[in-house]
Design a protein around this motif. Structure first.
Motif, mmCIF file in Angstrom:
data_model
loop_
_atom_site.group_PDB
_atom_site.id
_atom_site.type_symbol
_atom_site.label_atom_id
_atom_site.label_comp_id
_atom_site.label_asym_id
_atom_site.label_seq_id
_atom_site.Cartn_x
_atom_site.Cartn_y
_atom_site.Cartn_z
ATOM 1 N N ASN A 328 0.820 -1.229 0.000
ATOM 2 C CA ASN A 328 0.000 0.000 0.000
ATOM 3 C C ASN A 328 0.842 1.262 0.000
ATOM 4 O O ASN A 328 0.339 2.346 0.341
ATOM 5 C CB ASN A 328 -0.958 0.027 1.204
ATOM 6 C CG ASN A 328 -1.955 -1.111 1.177
ATOM 7 O OD1 ASN A 328 -2.522 -1.407 0.128
ATOM 8 N ND2 ASN A 328 -2.153 -1.762 2.303
ATOM 9 N N ASP A 329 2.097 1.146 -0.344
ATOM 10 C CA ASP A 329 3.001 2.287 -0.270
ATOM 11 C C ASP A 329 4.198 2.013 -1.174
ATOM 12 O O ASP A 329 4.840 0.961 -1.068
ATOM 13 C CB ASP A 329 3.457 2.491 1.179
ATOM 14 C CG ASP A 329 4.447 3.623 1.332
ATOM 15 O OD1 ASP A 329 5.667 3.370 1.252
ATOM 16 O OD2 ASP A 329 3.999 4.772 1.516
ATOM 17 N N ARG A 330 4.511 2.956 -2.047
ATOM 18 C CA ARG A 330 5.603 2.800 -2.998
ATOM 19 C C ARG A 330 6.946 2.631 -2.297
ATOM 20 O O ARG A 330 7.755 1.766 -2.649
ATOM 21 C CB ARG A 330 5.629 4.025 -3.920
ATOM 22 C CG ARG A 330 6.741 4.037 -4.955
ATOM 23 C CD ARG A 330 6.734 5.347 -5.723
ATOM 24 N NE ARG A 330 7.855 5.454 -6.639
ATOM 25 C CZ ARG A 330 7.838 5.087 -7.902
ATOM 26 N NH1 ARG A 330 6.717 4.596 -8.415
ATOM 27 N NH2 ARG A 330 8.909 5.206 -8.670
ATOM 28 N N GLU A 331 7.199 3.458 -1.268
ATOM 29 C CA GLU A 331 8.494 3.451 -0.588
ATOM 30 C C GLU A 331 8.756 2.114 0.092
ATOM 31 O O GLU A 331 9.874 1.569 0.030
ATOM 32 C CB GLU A 331 8.556 4.589 0.433
ATOM 33 C CG GLU A 331 9.909 4.711 1.129
ATOM 34 C CD GLU A 331 9.934 5.810 2.185
ATOM 35 O OE1 GLU A 331 11.013 6.038 2.770
ATOM 36 O OE2 GLU A 331 8.868 6.424 2.433
ATOM 37 N N ARG A 332 7.746 1.569 0.757
ATOM 38 C CA ARG A 332 7.939 0.298 1.456
ATOM 39 C C ARG A 332 8.176 -0.850 0.469
ATOM 40 O O ARG A 332 8.989 -1.740 0.728
ATOM 41 C CB ARG A 332 6.731 -0.015 2.345
ATOM 42 C CG ARG A 332 6.626 0.897 3.567
ATOM 43 C CD ARG A 332 5.779 0.287 4.651
ATOM 44 N NE ARG A 332 4.392 0.080 4.239
ATOM 45 C CZ ARG A 332 3.460 -0.471 5.017
ATOM 46 N NH1 ARG A 332 3.777 -0.885 6.227
ATOM 47 N NH2 ARG A 332 2.226 -0.602 4.585
ATOM 48 N N MET A 333 7.469 -0.818 -0.651
ATOM 49 C CA MET A 333 7.660 -1.877 -1.647
ATOM 50 C C MET A 333 9.075 -1.839 -2.214
ATOM 51 O O MET A 333 9.739 -2.882 -2.351
ATOM 52 C CB MET A 333 6.632 -1.732 -2.766
ATOM 53 C CG MET A 333 6.783 -2.768 -3.876
ATOM 54 S SD MET A 333 5.488 -2.607 -5.121
ATOM 55 C CE MET A 333 6.103 -3.680 -6.413
ATOM 56 N N ILE A 334 9.556 -0.651 -2.542
ATOM 57 C CA ILE A 334 10.905 -0.518 -3.086
ATOM 58 C C ILE A 334 11.946 -0.954 -2.059
ATOM 59 O O ILE A 334 12.882 -1.704 -2.372
ATOM 60 C CB ILE A 334 11.161 0.926 -3.549
ATOM 61 C CG1 ILE A 334 10.277 1.261 -4.756
ATOM 62 C CG2 ILE A 334 12.637 1.138 -3.884
ATOM 63 C CD1 ILE A 334 10.327 2.725 -5.168
ATOM 64 N N ALA A 335 11.769 -0.516 -0.802
ATOM 65 C CA ALA A 335 12.725 -0.870 0.251
ATOM 66 C C ALA A 335 12.765 -2.378 0.478
ATOM 67 O O ALA A 335 13.842 -2.963 0.686
ATOM 68 C CB ALA A 335 12.363 -0.149 1.545
ATOM 69 N N PHE A 336 11.602 -3.019 0.433
ATOM 70 C CA PHE A 336 11.533 -4.466 0.624
ATOM 71 C C PHE A 336 12.315 -5.188 -0.477
ATOM 72 O O PHE A 336 13.141 -6.067 -0.187
ATOM 73 C CB PHE A 336 10.073 -4.921 0.627
ATOM 74 C CG PHE A 336 9.892 -6.417 0.705
ATOM 75 C CD1 PHE A 336 9.886 -7.056 1.932
ATOM 76 C CD2 PHE A 336 9.720 -7.181 -0.440
ATOM 77 C CE1 PHE A 336 9.718 -8.439 2.016
ATOM 78 C CE2 PHE A 336 9.557 -8.552 -0.371
ATOM 79 C CZ PHE A 336 9.555 -9.177 0.859
ATOM 80 N N CYS A 337 12.058 -4.830 -1.725
ATOM 81 C CA CYS A 337 12.736 -5.499 -2.844
ATOM 82 C C CYS A 337 14.249 -5.253 -2.800
ATOM 83 O O CYS A 337 15.049 -6.150 -3.088
ATOM 84 C CB CYS A 337 12.152 -5.029 -4.177
ATOM 85 S SG CYS A 337 10.447 -5.574 -4.458
ATOM 86 N N GLN A 338 14.639 -4.047 -2.423
ATOM 87 C CA GLN A 338 16.067 -3.756 -2.324
ATOM 88 C C GLN A 338 16.728 -4.584 -1.224
ATOM 89 O O GLN A 338 17.877 -5.031 -1.379
ATOM 90 C CB GLN A 338 16.259 -2.262 -2.074
ATOM 91 C CG GLN A 338 15.930 -1.401 -3.293
ATOM 92 C CD GLN A 338 15.984 0.082 -3.016
ATOM 93 O OE1 GLN A 338 15.911 0.523 -1.864
ATOM 94 N NE2 GLN A 338 16.092 0.879 -4.074
ATOM 95 N N ALA A 339 16.001 -4.833 -0.138
ATOM 96 C CA ALA A 339 16.551 -5.654 0.944
ATOM 97 C C ALA A 339 16.685 -7.112 0.520
ATOM 98 O O ALA A 339 17.658 -7.783 0.879
ATOM 99 C CB ALA A 339 15.674 -5.540 2.183
ATOM 100 N N ILE A 340 15.710 -7.616 -0.240
ATOM 101 C CA ILE A 340 15.811 -8.984 -0.757
ATOM 102 C C ILE A 340 17.036 -9.115 -1.652
ATOM 103 O O ILE A 340 17.786 -10.099 -1.585
ATOM 104 C CB ILE A 340 14.529 -9.370 -1.524
ATOM 105 C CG1 ILE A 340 13.316 -9.435 -0.580
ATOM 106 C CG2 ILE A 340 14.722 -10.693 -2.260
ATOM 107 C CD1 ILE A 340 13.378 -10.530 0.451
#
Length: 421
Positions: A328-340
């Motif tokens: 539900n949030d662009r920033e959290r989605m990007i941060a999650f994928c970058q952490a993976i």
């Protein structure tokens, strides 16, 4: 391991609780792995696989016994009469296109009953683009029937089918859609329904991401033709390229003519140095897929505990590798994928950013630190950047790697203040 996380105590307690909860689901997955491993082993015995079947061919590839035997083995494993298994098939999308162009002719119609297919198929059927050799360019009709609350709208399907409807398309996996994936039992129900309306209709199933997740495959329940990629489930993470089709012998013959040329078909196609890894890949696939599915269950349970909506839920029946997480949030989605990506074995130092990707309407972020480029059985997390900002986590060659990666992502989100647990 937990000593290396910033929020080591919280994550350790959370992980222990989650793993205790999901133990019964993991045991059920082990039973499916054993059943599928037995079926694959029996196919190896039935086809009398020997080391000479690994001998490569070059040039035209005439009389390649290893290639021909591999295709018989795939047919046995997946419940079809014949198979087409080639390194010349470059992707799952290519395998699907080979199937559709192989069996459809001008003025026929393709009817997808599981809603709109993957973005990458839109240009194949002619929903997007023009003059690029799509089905539409060859006067082949295409329609899709929207789902009704995530389920097949059988009444709409009945009304839509006509004499021109030659192929019914079923997409087993959700892909980038916000809907459930379809189980083998549900696919069987679809097949029986459409065959009761038009007995000679060809049922094609896009089997990508679904192989070996359940104890049966679509051809076991009446599908006429299926297709998939060898850098997904059937390749076990060791096959470097290729795709497969399995189904009725007459349909596979037509697909062979599409892959090469009329009059030549399946008789040619050098196997080069791919045979041993393809044989070994399908042998290892039940186990490796089981590791990925166990990882998906863990991911769902842990991320649910961290406050995210996940689909499927950790205790739901599974039919593919895809685990979606809604941010539900662009920033959290990007941060999650970058952490993976940062927890990947390959290119962990690379920081993925949203960007255009061929075949997709929206920018896509893709965490994919894989040994084989684009290998969806290896752990990846990706998705188009559009509301409600859903990332699709899939694959994992080992359960332990999935666990470490998900914990890394949650630790990073906690550190950045993007979530609380």
């Amino acid at each position: 391991m937990f000593n290396h996380f910033t929020h080591q105590d919280e994550l350790n307690k959370l992980s222990i609780t989650v793993e205790e909860k999901i133990q019964p689901v993991h045991r059920a997955i082990d039973e499916i792995v054993e059943a599928n491993q037995y079926r694959v082993l029996q196919a190896f015995h039935q086809n009398r696989i020997s080391d000479f079947h690994f001998t490569p061919s070059t040039g035209y590839g005439y009389d390649d016994d290893g290639r021909d035997t591999l295709e018989k083995l795939f047919a046995n494993v997946f419940g079809g009469e014949a198979g087409l298994v080639r390194p010349q098939i470059v992707s799952g999308t290519h395998a699907i296109a080979t199937a559709l162009f192989g069996v459809l002719r001008p003025f026929d119609e393709l009817l997808y009953i599981t809603g709109a297919p993957y973005d990458t198929l839109e240009e194949i059927v002619g929903k997007r683009g023009s003059g690029n050799g799509s089905l539409k360019d060859f006067q082949i009709g295409y329609r899709d029937i929207p789902l009704a609350d995530g389920a097949i709208d059988f009444d709409a399907v009945r009304k839509a089918m006509t004499d021109k409807t030659k192929v019914i398309g079923i997409q087993r996996s959700k892909g980038y859609a916000n809907r459930p994936s379809f189980t083998i039992n549900e696919i069987e129900e679809m097949i029986l329904f459409v065959k009761s309306i038009k007995e000679d209709v060809i049922v094609f199933v896009d089997n990508c991401y679904g192989e070996f997740v359940e104890e049966q495959e679509p051809c076991h329940v009446g599908a006429d033709l299926i297709a998939g990629s060898l850098i997904k489930n059937p390749g076990a993470g060791i096959v470097k390229t290729g795709g497969y089709l399995v189904g009725r012998d007459d349909l596979i013959e037509l697909c062979g003519y599409r892959l090469t040329s009329p009059g030549i078909g399946r008789e040619v196609g050098a196997s080069l140095y791919s045979l041993q890894e393809m044989f070994q890949g399908i042998f290892l696939a039940p186990h490796t897929v089981g590791q990925a599915v166990k990882g998906a269950v863990y991911s769902s349970a842990l991320l649910e505990a961290a406050g995210f909506n996940t689909t499927p839920e950790w205790d739901s029946k599974r039919t593919d590798l895809i685990q979606s997480v809604q941010f539900n949030d662009r920033e959290r989605m990007i941060a999650f994928c970058q952490a993976i990506q940062s927890a990947s074995p390959v290119n962990a130092h690379v920081r993925p950013e949203p960007a255009y990707m061929p075949g997709y309407k929206d920018d896509v972020i893709m965490a994919a630190g894989t040994f084989i480029q684009g290998a969806s059985l290896e752990l990846s997390a990706d998705g188009p950047l559009r509301p409600p900002y859903v990332a699709y986590v899939q694959g994992g060659l080992t359960y332990e790697h999935v666990k470490i990666s998900i914990l890394t992502a949650v630790d990073d989100l906690l550190t950045k203040g993007l979530i609380t647990v």
